[in-house]
Design a protein around this motif. Structure first.
Motif, short mmCIF file in Angstrom:
data_model
loop_
_atom_site.label_atom_id
_atom_site.label_comp_id
_atom_site.label_asym_id
_atom_site.label_seq_id
_atom_site.Cartn_x
_atom_site.Cartn_y
_atom_site.Cartn_z
N ASP A 85 0.82 -1.21 0.00
CA ASP A 85 0.00 0.00 0.00
C ASP A 85 0.86 1.26 0.00
O ASP A 85 0.57 2.23 -0.71
CB ASP A 85 -0.93 0.01 1.22
CG ASP A 85 -2.02 -1.06 1.12
OD1 ASP A 85 -2.24 -1.57 0.01
OD2 ASP A 85 -2.63 -1.37 2.17
N THR A 86 1.90 1.25 0.81
CA THR A 86 2.78 2.41 0.88
C THR A 86 3.50 2.65 -0.45
O THR A 86 3.60 3.78 -0.93
CB THR A 86 3.82 2.23 2.00
OG1 THR A 86 3.13 2.08 3.25
CG2 THR A 86 4.76 3.43 2.09
N LEU A 87 4.01 1.57 -1.04
CA LEU A 87 4.69 1.71 -2.33
C LEU A 87 3.74 2.22 -3.40
O LEU A 87 4.12 3.03 -4.26
CB LEU A 87 5.29 0.36 -2.74
CG LEU A 87 6.47 -0.12 -1.90
CD1 LEU A 87 6.86 -1.54 -2.31
CD2 LEU A 87 7.66 0.81 -2.05
N ALA A 88 2.48 1.76 -3.38
CA ALA A 88 1.49 2.23 -4.35
C ALA A 88 1.23 3.72 -4.19
O ALA A 88 1.10 4.45 -5.18
CB ALA A 88 0.19 1.45 -4.20
N ASP A 89 1.13 4.18 -2.94
CA ASP A 89 0.92 5.61 -2.70
C ASP A 89 2.10 6.44 -3.18
O ASP A 89 1.93 7.52 -3.74
CB ASP A 89 0.69 5.86 -1.20
CG ASP A 89 -0.66 5.35 -0.74
OD1 ASP A 89 -1.54 5.13 -1.60
OD2 ASP A 89 -0.84 5.16 0.48
N ILE A 90 3.31 5.93 -2.94
CA ILE A 90 4.51 6.66 -3.34
C ILE A 90 4.62 6.74 -4.86
O ILE A 90 4.97 7.79 -5.42
CB ILE A 90 5.77 6.00 -2.74
CG1 ILE A 90 5.77 6.16 -1.21
CG2 ILE A 90 7.03 6.62 -3.35
CD1 ILE A 90 6.87 5.38 -0.53
N ARG A 91 4.27 5.65 -5.53
CA ARG A 91 4.41 5.59 -6.98
C ARG A 91 3.25 6.22 -7.72
O ARG A 91 3.35 6.52 -8.90
CB ARG A 91 4.55 4.14 -7.44
CG ARG A 91 5.82 3.46 -6.99
CD ARG A 91 5.86 2.04 -7.53
NE ARG A 91 5.81 2.03 -8.98
CZ ARG A 91 5.57 0.93 -9.70
NH1 ARG A 91 5.33 -0.21 -9.09
NH2 ARG A 91 5.55 0.99 -11.01
N ALA A 92 2.12 6.44 -7.05
CA ALA A 92 0.90 6.89 -7.74
C ALA A 92 1.11 8.14 -8.60
O ALA A 92 0.67 8.16 -9.75
CB ALA A 92 -0.22 7.13 -6.72
#
Length: 305
Positions: A85-92
């Motif tokens: 979830d954190t990686l998805a937020d960072i990459r969004a």
């Protein structure tokens, strides 16, 4: 087996273990990770060797977690879910992909824009930039991924979306107007004709003249004419009851279905013009460009059914 209690195994091994344990199958876990079944088996074996203990009990056509496997699955779930979830937020912010499209104002306003929300809903993260213009853009030089072009079939190139047919249209209110019949083409003499400048004919508005000549009614003179620079303005005036327009199908099909426009007489007549899909030779193979191209073709096919 690792002898350092603080050392972690490779992340790929933990991710593969979590996929197999969650799905209860090496085959399904391998499919999720886009690797072969044998590669997945080797990764599970490597993790078990690293830990020095089995994580699964191999049964006939089934896998069961050992006690160590159950404990590791809980730890992996607690660690990997928030990590993903954190990686998805960072990459969004970096995942938004610009997609530049150029087409004519009438195609954009009457056909594409009413449907475009369907594409963006199916493809989050793709940012469409729509250029509605009469100018024929150079896709490479001007930085466009895709074009929908309109014109004679021999000159537009690309892949055909659909052809064009024209038919007289007006608002239902105009058709019901008392004392001013609209039953035959000759009745146009009592009405206002709405038309768009034909830029291919040196700016002269020739649409209605050509249509009347084809019917042998060149002598019919309308009460008045309103001329617009854009076809969508012509159709907006027709919907508002300001006169008769030549409807270009399928651009106006949605308005006919909603009864915002009606056909008082006559049948649709095919023209030599088509709408065609053209992909940039440099960026047209981008996945998002191909996705939009396939979506446009599917929309055109669905409309024809």
């Amino acid at each position: 087996m690792s002898t350092d209690p603080g050392r972690l195994p490779p992340l790929d091994l933990l991710v593969s273990f979590e996929a197999v344990a969650r799905r209860g199958s090496i085959t399904q876990g391998a499919a999720e990770r886009f690797i072969t079944q044998s590669a997945m088996s080797r990764q599970i074996q490597a993790l078990e060797e690293w830990l020095g203990t089995p994580l699964f009990e191999r049964r006939h056509r089934a896998l069961a977690l050992t006690e160590a496997g159950r404990r590791l699955l809980v730890a992996c779930t607690q660690a990997l879910v928030p990590l993903r979830d954190t990686l998805a937020d960072i990459r969004a912010p970096q995942r938004h992909l610009p997609l530049a499209v150029t087409t004519t104002p009438s195609f954009a306003a009457l056909w594409l824009i009413p449907r475009l929300a369907g594409f963006t809903r199916e493809h989050p993260g793709v940012d469409v930039r729509l250029d509605a213009t009469f100018e024929r853009r150079d896709l490479v030089r001007d930085g466009f991924d895709l074009a929908v072009r309109y014109g004679p079939a021999a000159s537009v190139g690309g892949e055909r979306l659909f052809g064009e047919a024209i038919v007289p249209v007006c608002s239902p209110a105009l058709l019901r107007q008392r004392g001013v019949p609209l039953q035959t083409p000759a009745d146009l003499a009592r009405h206002t004709l709405l038309q768009v400048i034909d830029t291919s004919a040196n700016g002269m508005p020739v649409e209605w003249d050509t249509w009347l000549q084809a019917l042998g009614l060149a002598h019919v003179a309308p009460r008045s004419r309103l001329t617009f620079s854009n076809y969508n303005e012509t159709i907006a005036a027709a919907v508002a009851g300001q006169g008769m327009a030549l409807g270009r199908r399928p651009l106006i099909d949605a308005l006919l279905r909603k009864r915002q426009l009606v056909v008082p007489f006559g049948e649709a007549t095919d023209t030599t013009r088509v709408y065609a899909l053209v992909l940039s030779p440099t960026t047209g193979q981008r996945p998002e460009a191909r996705a939009l191209a396939q979506w446009l073709l599917a929309q055109a096919k669905a409309q024809a059914q």
